[in-house]
Design a protein around this motif. Sequence first.
Motif, PDB file in Angstrom:
ATOM      1  N   TRP B  30       0.832  -1.213   0.000  1.00 56.97           N
ATOM      2  CA  TRP B  30       0.000   0.000   0.000  1.00 56.97           C
ATOM      3  C   TRP B  30       0.864   1.259   0.000  1.00 56.97           C
ATOM      4  O   TRP B  30       0.493   2.266  -0.600  1.00 56.97           O
ATOM      5  CB  TRP B  30      -0.966  -0.008   1.183  1.00 56.97           C
ATOM      6  N   ASN B  91     -12.340   1.815  -2.186  1.00 62.69           N
ATOM      7  CA  ASN B  91     -11.622   0.549  -2.165  1.00 62.69           C
ATOM      8  C   ASN B  91     -11.510   0.107  -0.706  1.00 62.69           C
ATOM      9  O   ASN B  91     -10.786   0.707   0.091  1.00 62.69           O
ATOM     10  CB  ASN B  91     -10.224   0.733  -2.766  1.00 62.69           C
ATOM     11  N   PRO B  92     -12.239  -0.940  -0.336  1.00 59.60           N
ATOM     12  CA  PRO B  92     -12.309  -1.279   1.088  1.00 59.60           C
ATOM     13  C   PRO B  92     -10.980  -1.747   1.669  1.00 59.60           C
ATOM     14  O   PRO B  92     -10.737  -1.582   2.872  1.00 59.60           O
ATOM     15  CB  PRO B  92     -13.358  -2.400   1.125  1.00 59.60           C
ATOM     16  N   PHE B  93     -10.119  -2.302   0.817  1.00 58.15           N
ATOM     17  CA  PHE B  93      -8.847  -2.816   1.325  1.00 58.15           C
ATOM     18  C   PHE B  93      -7.868  -1.670   1.576  1.00 58.15           C
ATOM     19  O   PHE B  93      -7.161  -1.648   2.586  1.00 58.15           O
ATOM     20  CB  PHE B  93      -8.286  -3.844   0.341  1.00 58.15           C
ATOM     21  N   ALA B  96      -9.113   0.131   4.691  1.00 56.44           N
ATOM     22  CA  ALA B  96      -8.738  -0.539   5.938  1.00 56.44           C
ATOM     23  C   ALA B  96      -7.267  -0.313   6.256  1.00 56.44           C
ATOM     24  O   ALA B  96      -6.894  -0.088   7.418  1.00 56.44           O
ATOM     25  CB  ALA B  96      -9.042  -2.037   5.831  1.00 56.44           C
ATOM     26  N   ALA B  97      -6.411  -0.357   5.217  1.00 54.44           N
ATOM     27  CA  ALA B  97      -4.982  -0.131   5.441  1.00 54.44           C
ATOM     28  C   ALA B  97      -4.733   1.294   5.925  1.00 54.44           C
ATOM     29  O   ALA B  97      -3.900   1.536   6.809  1.00 54.44           O
ATOM     30  CB  ALA B  97      -4.204  -0.404   4.153  1.00 54.44           C
ATOM     31  N   ASP B 127     -17.460  -0.640   6.072  1.00 51.66           N
ATOM     32  CA  ASP B 127     -17.035  -2.037   6.032  1.00 51.66           C
ATOM     33  C   ASP B 127     -17.004  -2.524   7.474  1.00 51.66           C
ATOM     34  O   ASP B 127     -16.000  -2.402   8.182  1.00 51.66           O
ATOM     35  CB  ASP B 127     -15.653  -2.152   5.376  1.00 51.66           C
ATOM     36  N   ALA B 130     -14.212  -4.893   8.642  1.00 52.13           N
ATOM     37  CA  ALA B 130     -12.910  -4.230   8.756  1.00 52.13           C
ATOM     38  C   ALA B 130     -12.884  -3.299   9.961  1.00 52.13           C
ATOM     39  O   ALA B 130     -11.867  -3.190  10.660  1.00 52.13           O
ATOM     40  CB  ALA B 130     -12.619  -3.453   7.472  1.00 52.13           C
ATOM     41  N   GLU B 134     -10.296  -3.553  13.047  1.00 52.26           N
ATOM     42  CA  GLU B 134      -9.396  -2.454  13.381  1.00 52.26           C
ATOM     43  C   GLU B 134      -9.564  -2.016  14.842  1.00 52.26           C
ATOM     44  O   GLU B 134      -8.592  -1.695  15.519  1.00 52.26           O
ATOM     45  CB  GLU B 134      -9.622  -1.270  12.437  1.00 52.26           C
TER      46      GLU B 134
END
Lengths: 141, 343
Positions: B30, B91-93, B96-97, B127, B130, B134
Amino acid sequence: MIGPLALFPPGSRRRVEVEGRQIAVFNVDGALHALVDTCPHRGGSLAGGTVVGRVTSRFPGCFDYEPGAKLVKCPWHGWEFELATGQSWFDPERLRVRRYRVDVESGARLAGEPVPGPYIAETVPVTVEDTYVVVELGGKS
Amino acid sequence: MNVPLRIVDCDVHCAVPSAAALAPYLPDFWRDFLAEIEFTVPQAVRHAYPSPGPLATDADATGYERVSREALAGVEAAILNCLFGIESQRNPFLAAALATAVNDWLKEEWLERDARLRASLVVVPHDTEAAVAEIERAAAGCDRLVQVLVPARAWEPYGNRRYWPIWRAAVEHGLAVGVHFGGLAGLTPTPVGGLGGYAEEYAAAGGLFQSHLLSFVAEGVFDVFPDLRVTLVESGVTWLPTFLWKVDTDWKGHRREIPWVRERPSEYVRRHVRLTTQPLDAPADDGDLDDVLRQLGGSELLLFASDFPHDHGCDARRLFGRFPAAEAERVAWANASEWYRLG
């Protein structure tokens, strides 16, 4: 005495006047209830309200419905009062409508006869074989 | 004015100055991906506080040096709220990052640096899975994160079941949930949807908070999570009494539809909700303000906040002079100390 039982059939809601007081009489499956016919909120006539079953809940989406435990919903703003006690649903300790004791009595007894026999029909013609609904204004339950 | 000796500021802003600042807190992929796409930090704060104007701010204002010098002067503790705009990342990924990186950046660059600070952790509100992950990751072993921050602009009113796992995670980790004014474009800024501009959104903020508040109560969230604490941050406060009058009144006649709401909605609000005091959307006349505070039920629901560095043109310290000393102390410090368990 507010009238013959025939005027208060099961499912009926009727407003009667007794000694100047407006009283709502409900017959729920044969059980009679009498409440002051004035909602303590804004004065709506409870006799014009809908009789509904009690619904409570243990968690969101849960409707614990007791169709036999009856409340009347004031037709104006939906406040619920338990027929058996006159208590409001949302503040039962502090807000209630007065409930009157209501009984069904034979015409003969109302006529003041001491436990009349069958022959009493002769002295109180026509009506003695009927039953009447009696509201006790002094009683409070 | 009797100024309490101890103050907790429940809304101080910090901002990630650049994407590069997050690089140490991102996985390699990322970190490089953000460089490839020339990612810039979402302009969440500038969106919520457009320039030019007194609410606008620059990166310096939300850096540690100025926060320390200006916001923390005379303050015993402060709750940092970083409006990063996670909700803007579809973009959910990546989202989350970024949430993970922001939270680690908060811990490293702020909490480690100054013992007076606490912070809200950010999550991906759209999300649920996620967000829960977190919360569990970030809150583990860290008692300086005291709140989960979500924007007032939302996909659904926050009582909706899609959010329940997030609220459950917050409760399990001893965190409050902070609903903060703003949120990015594409999400509805008023209860009826999109509109023309900031002037409307800012002035109409109360309506959005009312929708969330009612949703929390009516959908039974406080019944399911009896330990849930919801902070309305930058919501304004003076709309609350009239709103609760109506909700309480309507509940008496409509409650059959939501029988799990067993008490007046205002009772749930008293137990589960607090409001920060900036902007203090109060009448100019002190007597009028006193009336509103009495209608609010006194000091109990209020958490002092400056909303540093944003200047709403009203100083919430004005409240201190409207209460007897003991109650002013509650607004300034004790309410927040209990609410956020600052111990």
